[in-house]
Motif scaffolding. Sequence first.
Motif, PDB file in Angstrom:
ATOM      1  N   GLU A 501       0.820  -1.211   0.000  1.00 17.88           N
ATOM      2  CA  GLU A 501       0.000   0.000   0.000  1.00 17.88           C
ATOM      3  C   GLU A 501       0.855   1.262   0.000  1.00 17.88           C
ATOM      4  OE1 GLU A 501      -3.978   1.555   2.400  1.00 17.88           O
ATOM      5  OE2 GLU A 501      -2.643   0.075   3.322  1.00 17.88           O
ATOM      6  N   PHE A 553      -6.840  -3.361  -6.940  1.00 17.37           N
ATOM      7  CA  PHE A 553      -7.590  -2.434  -6.098  1.00 17.37           C
ATOM      8  C   PHE A 553      -6.715  -1.288  -5.618  1.00 17.37           C
ATOM      9  CE2 PHE A 553      -7.882  -1.667  -1.458  1.00 17.37           C
ATOM     10  CZ  PHE A 553      -8.906  -0.724  -1.462  1.00 17.37           C
ATOM     11  N   LEU A 554      -5.523  -1.593  -5.125  1.00 15.91           N
ATOM     12  CA  LEU A 554      -4.667  -0.548  -4.554  1.00 15.91           C
ATOM     13  C   LEU A 554      -4.246   0.488  -5.588  1.00 15.91           C
ATOM     14  CD1 LEU A 554      -2.389  -2.646  -2.153  1.00 15.91           C
ATOM     15  CD2 LEU A 554      -4.216  -1.058  -1.521  1.00 15.91           C
ATOM     16  N   SER A 556      -5.741   1.192  -8.346  1.00 16.29           N
ATOM     17  CA  SER A 556      -6.937   1.905  -8.818  1.00 16.29           C
ATOM     18  C   SER A 556      -7.387   2.940  -7.796  1.00 16.29           C
ATOM     19  CB  SER A 556      -8.070   0.920  -9.091  1.00 16.29           C
ATOM     20  OG  SER A 556      -7.709  -0.008 -10.085  1.00 16.29           O
ATOM     21  N   ARG A 557      -7.344   2.570  -6.541  1.00 15.68           N
ATOM     22  CA  ARG A 557      -7.759   3.512  -5.498  1.00 15.68           C
ATOM     23  C   ARG A 557      -6.916   4.784  -5.534  1.00 15.68           C
ATOM     24  NH1 ARG A 557      -7.123   1.865   0.743  1.00 15.68           N
ATOM     25  NH2 ARG A 557      -4.941   2.185   0.152  1.00 15.68           N
ATOM     26  N   GLU A 558      -5.597   4.636  -5.677  1.00 12.06           N
ATOM     27  CA  GLU A 558      -4.739   5.820  -5.729  1.00 12.06           C
ATOM     28  C   GLU A 558      -4.980   6.625  -7.007  1.00 12.06           C
ATOM     29  OE1 GLU A 558      -2.875   6.954  -3.194  1.00 12.06           O
ATOM     30  OE2 GLU A 558      -3.788   5.280  -2.138  1.00 12.06           O
ATOM     31  N   PHE A 560      -7.831   6.912  -8.560  1.00 13.87           N
ATOM     32  CA  PHE A 560      -9.072   7.660  -8.320  1.00 13.87           C
ATOM     33  C   PHE A 560      -8.808   8.901  -7.475  1.00 13.87           C
ATOM     34  CE2 PHE A 560     -11.563   4.665 -10.426  1.00 13.87           C
ATOM     35  CZ  PHE A 560     -12.925   4.933 -10.300  1.00 13.87           C
ATOM     36  N   LYS A 561      -7.964   8.775  -6.457  1.00 10.07           N
ATOM     37  CA  LYS A 561      -7.672   9.924  -5.589  1.00 10.07           C
ATOM     38  C   LYS A 561      -7.084  11.077  -6.394  1.00 10.07           C
ATOM     39  CE  LYS A 561      -6.769   7.265  -1.338  1.00 10.07           C
ATOM     40  NZ  LYS A 561      -5.709   6.872  -0.353  1.00 10.07           N
ATOM     41  N   LEU A 604     -15.858  -0.151 -10.235  1.00 14.14           N
ATOM     42  CA  LEU A 604     -15.202   1.148 -10.360  1.00 14.14           C
ATOM     43  C   LEU A 604     -15.793   1.972 -11.493  1.00 14.14           C
ATOM     44  CD1 LEU A 604     -11.455   0.219  -9.726  1.00 14.14           C
ATOM     45  CD2 LEU A 604     -13.184   0.995  -8.102  1.00 14.14           C
ATOM     46  N   GLU A 607     -18.569   3.812  -9.948  1.00 19.76           N
ATOM     47  CA  GLU A 607     -18.152   4.898  -9.052  1.00 19.76           C
ATOM     48  C   GLU A 607     -17.500   6.060  -9.803  1.00 19.76           C
ATOM     49  OE1 GLU A 607     -16.242   4.175  -5.357  1.00 19.76           O
ATOM     50  OE2 GLU A 607     -16.842   2.071  -5.311  1.00 19.76           O
TER      51      GLU A 607
END
Length: 700
Positions: A501, A553-554, A556-558, A560-561, A604, A607
């Motif tokens: 992460e 997931f990790l 992609s999450r960053e 998106f941020k 995603l 979202e």
Amino acid sequence: MTATAAPTRLENKWDDAAAAGMTQPELLLYRSNLLGSDKRITNYGGGNTSAKVMERDPLTGQMVEVLWVKGSGGDVGSIRMDGFATLYMDKLEALRGLYRGVAFEDEMVGYLPHATFNLNTRAASIDTPLHAYVPRKHVDHMHPDAIIAIAASANSRALTQQIFGDTIGWLPWKKPGFELGLWLSDFCAKNPDAKGVVLESHGLFTWDDDAKACYLLTLEIIQKATDWFAAELADKPAFGGAKHESLPADQRHAAAARLMPAIRGMVSGQQHMVGHFDDSAAVLEFVNAADMERLAALGTSCPDHFLRTKIRPLVVDFDPAQPDVEATLAGLPAAVAAYRDDYAAYYDRCKHADSPALRDPNAVVYLVPGVGMITFAKDRATARISAEFYVNAINVMRGADGVDTYRGLPEQEAFDIEYWLLEEAKLSRMPKPKSLAGRVALVTGGAGGIGSATAARYLTEGACVMLADIDEAALADTVAGLSKQFGADVVRSVVMNVTDEQAVARAYADMAVAFGGVDILVSNAGIASSAPVEETSLDMWNRNMAILSTGYFLVSREAFKVMRVQDMGGALVFVASKNGLAASPNAAAYCTAKASEIHLARCLALEGAEAGIRVNVVNPDAVLRGSKIWSGDWLDQRASTYGTDKGGLEEMYRQRSLLKRSVLPEDIAEAAYFLASDLSAKSTGNIINVDAGNVQAFTR
């Protein structure tokens, strides 16, 4: 003229053995490249050189004098023979009789093609008359910081006399062109022993009748000015002394990583912009100085400087003694809007009836106390070069304000250069931007066959790419190859484990500092394993899920941020597998993890839609060539599963497909390009199978 140590002397790089036997045009090229190899002599794209050469006229067979001069838009450091314009000197002399005065200055440029020698297609620059009318065989026009510091001082003429005596003359500011060429001609006629001239707010001209002597003279004059400034400024605090202290390097990096995506989103309304960060000693000395805001507001002096940096920078409200990035981010929209309003007002004050339309009103240069300098431009090289030019401007301000009073170019004169119709014509001749120009992509699994092919496809279309991979050696090799092909400016790399992460967050911070943000994520990191379910260990199961599901997931999450901060939309492309849709024997862990990827992409897509973030999937099958997952046990395991050997496996897969064709990394890259580009702007939540046809994987 540096922020720390005394300046090192300019190196005489002339090699008599290398120059022996060269023709006069070849000596001009040699001299030009030597001068352009040192940015203390001239900035990128700045200055020009010329030689007057006797050539045989292709029509008459008679020997005629020809001016060889750097063509429009070239760079003396990288110029080649085809970068020089060639013009008949007798025709250039005849133009004097056609000149109707300053009001008709621009029409003289239209006559230059009529003086072309030997059908040369290289366009002559606006400085051509300045070289033509100096009565010497060789002429150098350079933009060294030390000379421009003299030229940008309030008492420029007196300083020139004090430093050089009668060796180097002085001429007041005049926009480059025919009139200035006549001024220079008149100066030479009245001062036959002078070896050059300082042009106010512009640069240096030097001349001689020998190529080597001209080169050495240019170095001598620049060195003399540099040494004079070093002595004068030795005991003086630069820019009024320090007002702020720099943050530690890691905190500067962290602050820039937060600020750059936010600024990028605010300034990319007309086109995607790419960023560059500079926290060099010279920059930090300036942004931390007591007089920084006063000097920055005065604007730059040399035309080359403000054409690259705009007339002045935006100073970001940030106090390194009490660093509050959140407060700075909250204040940025108003600051950026105020800059735009100020720029529009400058345009309205200075425009003429025939001025080109208002261009992008956003700042190019952002100065952050305690942190450094951020620049944004239409591509990475331009952003970097813009920063280099503002460092030139900093050096000029250090010298000029340290010995006298620094003066920027008068506002109207600056506008008349920036919105010059000839400059507009040059801009209109630039090629159309490529489809991914200004876009920034992160490609995980970037050292493998699919990752490197996708990176190459994006780079071909003008994107900047950061490649991430856990294999440091393979990553270095891949980046070296892509940098050689596409240039080092547009390729970066990070060693990253997608299941870590903190490592993922650091990679996005590095990318923000390197390029300004992110527009495209290609999630491609992968492994593969094969075993009957009763032989599938928990470790094998968890490893597949960690990399192929959690890792996706990790990253992609960053993404998106950052994309939400930029508020520019974006595209995520998951490289999944046919096995995510079609079950395969002896591969439960792999197939399940790939199915998880596909469903994550669908979630995603839901979202991200309201923010313009599209998420789509490419499903390859049997991409053996260049793929790292086929280089280990997976190949043996799949060959065993299907009762063949390594050599027969690719043929087996080809024959198994409906189209009977092999699937290559470039095929996957093409699909990844389509899903990242505006060609698929209305597609999200979709799957493209690139598997040569497999009925089990048909989407339903």
